[in-house]
Design a protein around this motif. Structure first.
Motif, PDB file in Angstrom:
ATOM      1  N   ASP A 108       0.730  -1.089  -0.159  1.00 19.33           N
ATOM      2  CA  ASP A 108       0.075  -0.094   0.001  1.00 19.33           C
ATOM      3  C   ASP A 108       0.857   1.344   0.150  1.00 19.33           C
ATOM      4  O   ASP A 108       1.840   1.493   1.049  1.00 19.33           O
ATOM      5  CB  ASP A 108      -0.998  -0.033   1.246  1.00 19.33           C
ATOM      6  CG  ASP A 108      -2.213   0.706   1.112  1.00 19.33           C
ATOM      7  OD1 ASP A 108      -1.939   2.077   0.543  1.00 19.33           O
ATOM      8  OD2 ASP A 108      -3.298   0.463   1.468  1.00 19.33           O
ATOM      9  N   GLN A 109       0.667   2.108  -0.957  1.00 22.63           N
ATOM     10  CA  GLN A 109       1.471   3.268  -1.102  1.00 22.63           C
ATOM     11  C   GLN A 109       2.753   3.462  -1.700  1.00 22.63           C
ATOM     12  O   GLN A 109       3.553   4.084  -1.272  1.00 22.63           O
ATOM     13  CB  GLN A 109       1.294   4.090   0.021  1.00 22.63           C
ATOM     14  CG  GLN A 109       1.224   5.997  -0.102  1.00 22.63           C
ATOM     15  CD  GLN A 109       1.228   6.749   0.989  1.00 22.63           C
ATOM     16  OE1 GLN A 109       2.368   7.373   1.307  1.00 22.63           O
ATOM     17  NE2 GLN A 109       0.382   6.713   1.694  1.00 22.63           N
ATOM     18  N   THR A 140      -7.033   3.929  -1.644  1.00 22.82           N
ATOM     19  CA  THR A 140      -7.107   2.553  -1.399  1.00 22.82           C
ATOM     20  C   THR A 140      -8.375   1.792  -1.515  1.00 22.82           C
ATOM     21  O   THR A 140      -8.476   0.767  -2.130  1.00 22.82           O
ATOM     22  CB  THR A 140      -6.648   2.248   0.247  1.00 22.82           C
ATOM     23  OG1 THR A 140      -5.330   3.144   0.498  1.00 22.82           O
ATOM     24  CG2 THR A 140      -6.486   0.926   0.802  1.00 22.82           C
ATOM     25  N   LYS A 173      -6.439  -2.749   6.952  1.00 24.57           N
ATOM     26  CA  LYS A 173      -7.487  -1.791   6.886  1.00 24.57           C
ATOM     27  C   LYS A 173      -8.734  -2.435   6.431  1.00 24.57           C
ATOM     28  O   LYS A 173      -8.934  -3.032   5.637  1.00 24.57           O
ATOM     29  CB  LYS A 173      -7.275  -0.652   5.776  1.00 24.57           C
ATOM     30  CG  LYS A 173      -6.043   0.066   6.174  1.00 24.57           C
ATOM     31  CD  LYS A 173      -5.894   1.204   4.939  1.00 24.57           C
ATOM     32  CE  LYS A 173      -4.435   1.800   5.104  1.00 24.57           C
ATOM     33  NZ  LYS A 173      -4.409   2.654   3.901  1.00 24.57           N
ATOM     34  N   ASP A 196       2.237   2.654   3.759  1.00 26.64           N
ATOM     35  CA  ASP A 196       0.947   3.194   3.624  1.00 26.64           C
ATOM     36  C   ASP A 196       1.002   4.451   4.794  1.00 26.64           C
ATOM     37  O   ASP A 196       0.987   5.730   4.681  1.00 26.64           O
ATOM     38  CB  ASP A 196      -0.150   3.108   3.409  1.00 26.64           C
ATOM     39  CG  ASP A 196      -1.394   4.107   3.093  1.00 26.64           C
ATOM     40  OD1 ASP A 196      -1.526   4.583   2.070  1.00 26.64           O
ATOM     41  OD2 ASP A 196      -1.925   4.319   4.085  1.00 26.64           O
ATOM     42  N   ASP A 253      -1.369   0.098  -4.570  1.00 27.06           N
ATOM     43  CA  ASP A 253      -2.703   0.660  -4.861  1.00 27.06           C
ATOM     44  C   ASP A 253      -2.552   2.106  -5.450  1.00 27.06           C
ATOM     45  O   ASP A 253      -3.519   2.574  -5.906  1.00 27.06           O
ATOM     46  CB  ASP A 253      -3.776   0.428  -3.666  1.00 27.06           C
ATOM     47  CG  ASP A 253      -3.061   1.198  -2.474  1.00 27.06           C
ATOM     48  OD1 ASP A 253      -2.020   1.292  -2.419  1.00 27.06           O
ATOM     49  OD2 ASP A 253      -4.084   1.079  -1.713  1.00 27.06           O
ATOM     50  N   HIS A 254      -1.556   2.948  -4.977  1.00 28.84           N
ATOM     51  CA  HIS A 254      -1.362   4.141  -5.515  1.00 28.84           C
ATOM     52  C   HIS A 254       0.290   4.337  -4.823  1.00 28.84           C
ATOM     53  O   HIS A 254       0.733   3.672  -3.982  1.00 28.84           O
ATOM     54  CB  HIS A 254      -2.069   5.100  -4.822  1.00 28.84           C
ATOM     55  CG  HIS A 254      -2.416   5.007  -3.354  1.00 28.84           C
ATOM     56  ND1 HIS A 254      -1.427   5.253  -2.462  1.00 28.84           N
ATOM     57  CD2 HIS A 254      -3.474   4.272  -2.581  1.00 28.84           C
ATOM     58  CE1 HIS A 254      -1.783   4.518  -1.431  1.00 28.84           C
ATOM     59  NE2 HIS A 254      -3.139   4.044  -1.488  1.00 28.84           N
ATOM     60  N   HIS A 262      -2.084  10.886  -1.252  1.00 28.54           N
ATOM     61  CA  HIS A 262      -2.149  10.139  -2.593  1.00 28.54           C
ATOM     62  C   HIS A 262      -3.784  10.653  -2.781  1.00 28.54           C
ATOM     63  O   HIS A 262      -4.552  11.436  -2.027  1.00 28.54           O
ATOM     64  CB  HIS A 262      -2.015   8.775  -2.556  1.00 28.54           C
ATOM     65  CG  HIS A 262      -2.794   8.222  -1.514  1.00 28.54           C
ATOM     66  ND1 HIS A 262      -3.822   7.688  -1.551  1.00 28.54           N
ATOM     67  CD2 HIS A 262      -2.065   7.788  -0.444  1.00 28.54           C
ATOM     68  CE1 HIS A 262      -4.191   6.902  -0.300  1.00 28.54           C
ATOM     69  NE2 HIS A 262      -3.184   7.115   0.358  1.00 28.54           N
TER      70      HIS A 262
HETATM   71 ZN   LIG Z   1      -3.714   2.711  -0.148  1.00 26.22          ZN
END
Ligand SMILES: [Zn+2]
Length: 573
Positions: free
Chosen positions: A39-40, A76, A156, A285, A349-350, A511
């Protein structure tokens, strides 16, 4: 001479054996897919933090070096469902952290603004059914391989629950550490704090995880009475401090965060016949949000001691740890003899950026999230559901939002606005005139480089700044319109403002928008037998599902927005 010839023929034999062995691997088509989401994660982290397992997969598999998210919002809760649906956000049922629930699908009233991050699996299922229904990657896998299951694990809630709906058999959310479970007492699942081990009451974990004391945290003799690691007092982290969910902590044998996530995934691999496993590691993230990400979260800037426990809330540690956990998943595949026919996808995811050029959030404790009364939030402004106030379940939440947003809120026309590395506003009455007024005010807010108004299934550009840098202009000219349009549906924001590079309104690292830094992601596919290939194709998250289906010889039953890339696996379509 004789000896030399003997050696030569031995070499030939060895080569033949090798070819046969490789040929056997070549003949296999994948029977399982494991998607590992960092994530991130910015693409550069792999080198920067020596993420050996990520690098190995990239250097031996199909590596898309120009991959990008390819849609908005780069969030996300949006991206995780794009990955497994092959659909643009506009066709998924939600395209940002909030939606206008036009048809009252979620029960807060017709046209209510609902924050998507506060939903659970049952809600995502409602949206999927209302705006689809559409099949997801897990559905295809289970149809192709009857008797197998699909599962996902992460920290999450909205990440796990949105990705699971309506296709995963198990979904496991690892929660905050609450130092309340006493492991010295007779262990009883009903007496331990369930909410302490798995955040919230949701998720659908199998009993072999739910009842495993490994996932509890002992009070013990630890000298860290909370799990904030100073992030509640250190700026800029305190705007969105660590809550004990994302770092492994100090409880031997009960390490949590990304280690918990990997441990749960390993248990699923040991106990199930699976065809799809989606695993998201989230420490990167959280740490990116707190400190601003890899460009600024360095040893030199924050003077952290690599031997101190505080290393756990910084990127060098988090990135390396996430990579180690990926290594454990690969090792388990090998142990179980599944490595040869499992397709591994490693992505994010980003990406992320930070407020290096313009930071318009509020530098106070908990200011990024709007959940603290009296603190003007960063991400949220206006009115929204579901209510945070459980004593007043029929009263929506309200907050002012960041100071820099106030000229827009002062128009009185905005019902809700979400701001991260873009600004998206839902109007009370989205007439053409009101949209033009709000877009005009939005264009005057600091850092805004372009504004758009929604027009049915797309957005119209209403204004573009003539003071973009060359780099901003280059990226925006190619991708701005494309990315904004992927959000446009009846539930999406009416007016959108894209922000300049290194410009944001909530947490110090963030993001959500269209900037290159938040759009660029790592993207690699690997299984034994694949030819190593570097591609400059602009692979997007929406292309994952069609590409995986192609590699597995599965024909999609409905149209998708993504396109199938050919992976260099012999036998792949
Ligand atoms: Zn994310």
């Amino acid at each position: 001479m004789g000896t030399a010839r003997k050696t030569l023929s031995l070499v030939v034999v060895c080569l033949v054996v090798l070819l046969i062995a490789t040929g056997a691997a070549f003949g296999k088509t994948p029977k399982r897919v494991m998607i590992v989401v960092m994530d991130q994660m910015q693409p550069g982290y792999a080198q920067q933090y020596d993420m050996k397992n990520v690098l190995w997969l990239q250097n031996h598999g199909a590596n898309f070096k120009k991959a990008y998210v390819g849609d908005m919002a780069s969030e996300t809760v949006v991206s995780h469902n794009v990955m497994v649906s092959g659909l643009f956000p506009k066709n998924m049922g939600w395209s940002d952290e909030a939606i206008r629930d036009v048809d009252n699908v979620l029960g807060y009233g017709y046209n209510a603004i609902v924050t998507v991050g506060d939903l659970g699996t049952a809600d995502y299922v409602k949206l999927i059914n209302h705006y689809g229904p559409y099949p997801k990657l897990g559905d295809y896998l289970k149809a192709k391989f009857p008797g197998t299951i699909v599962a996902n694990v992460g920290e999450k809630g909205y990440q796990v629950e949105s990705m699971a709906a309506n296709s995963s058999d198990w979904w496991v959310r690892m929660g905050s550490k609450k130092n309340t479970a006493d492991l010295t007492a007779p262990f009883s699942p009903s007496s331990v704090p369930w909410t302490g081990t798995y955040r919230g009451a949701g998720g659908n974990p199998p009993s072999y995880i739910k009842n495993d004391p490994r996932f509890l945290v002992s009070v013990g003799n630890n000298s860290y009475p909370n799990d904030y690691y100073n992030t509640k007092v250190d700026s800029p982290a305190w705007m969105y401090p660590e809550d004990g969910r994302y770092v492994e902590g100090v409880y031997p044998g009960h390490e949590s965060g990304d280690i918990w996530v990997a441990d749960a995934a390993l248990k699923i691999m040991d106990n199930e016949k699976w065809s799809g496993l989606w695993v998201t590691f989230s420490a990167i993230d959280k740490i990116g949000h707190m400190w601003g990400g890899g460009a600024v979260d360095t040893l030199a800037n924050y003077q952290w001691d690599p031997n101190s426990i505080f290393r756990e809330v910084h990127m060098p540690w988090a990135a390396k740890n996430a990579d180690d956990q990926l290594g454990r998943l690969i090792k388990k595949l090998k142990q179980k003899g599944q490595f040869d026919d499992t397709l591994i996808v490693v992505t994010a995811d980003h990406g992320s950026t930070y407020g290096g050029k313009g930071f318009y959030g509020t530098n106070e404790l908990d200011a990024a999230s709007a959940s603290t009364p009296g603190v003007s939030g960063g991400w949220y402004a206006g009115t929204w559901w579901p209510s945070y106030d459980t004593k007043k379940p029929n009263v929506p939440n309200t907050t002012d939002g960041p100071d820099a947003l106030q000229p827009l809120m002062a128009t009185g026309l905005v019902e809700f606005s979400y701001q991260s590395t873009a600004i998206e506003s839902w109007l009370k009455d989205p007439t053409a005139e009101n949209m033009a007024t709000c877009a005009g005010v939005m264009a005057t807010l600091p850092g805004v480089i372009a504004t758009y108004g929604k027009n049915g299934d797309h957005y119209d550009l209403t204004w573009a700044s003539d003071s973009m840098t060359d780099a901003e202009d280059h990226w925006w000219s190619r991708h701005g319109q494309e990315l904004v349009d992927t959000m446009a549906f009846e539930g999406s924001g009416d007016v959108v403002g894209l922000l300049a590079d290194q410009t944001l309104y909530a947490a110090y690292g963030d993001h959500g928008g269209a900037q290159k830094d938040v759009q660029r992601i790592p993207m690699a596919f690997y299984m034994p037998g694949i030819s190593h290939a570097k591609s400059k194709a602009g692979f997007r998250l929406v292309d994952i599902t069609p590409t995986v289906l192609g590699a597995m010889g599965i024909k999609p039953t409905t149209a998708m927005d993504g396109k199938a890339y050919h992976l260099p696996i012999p036998g792949a379509k």
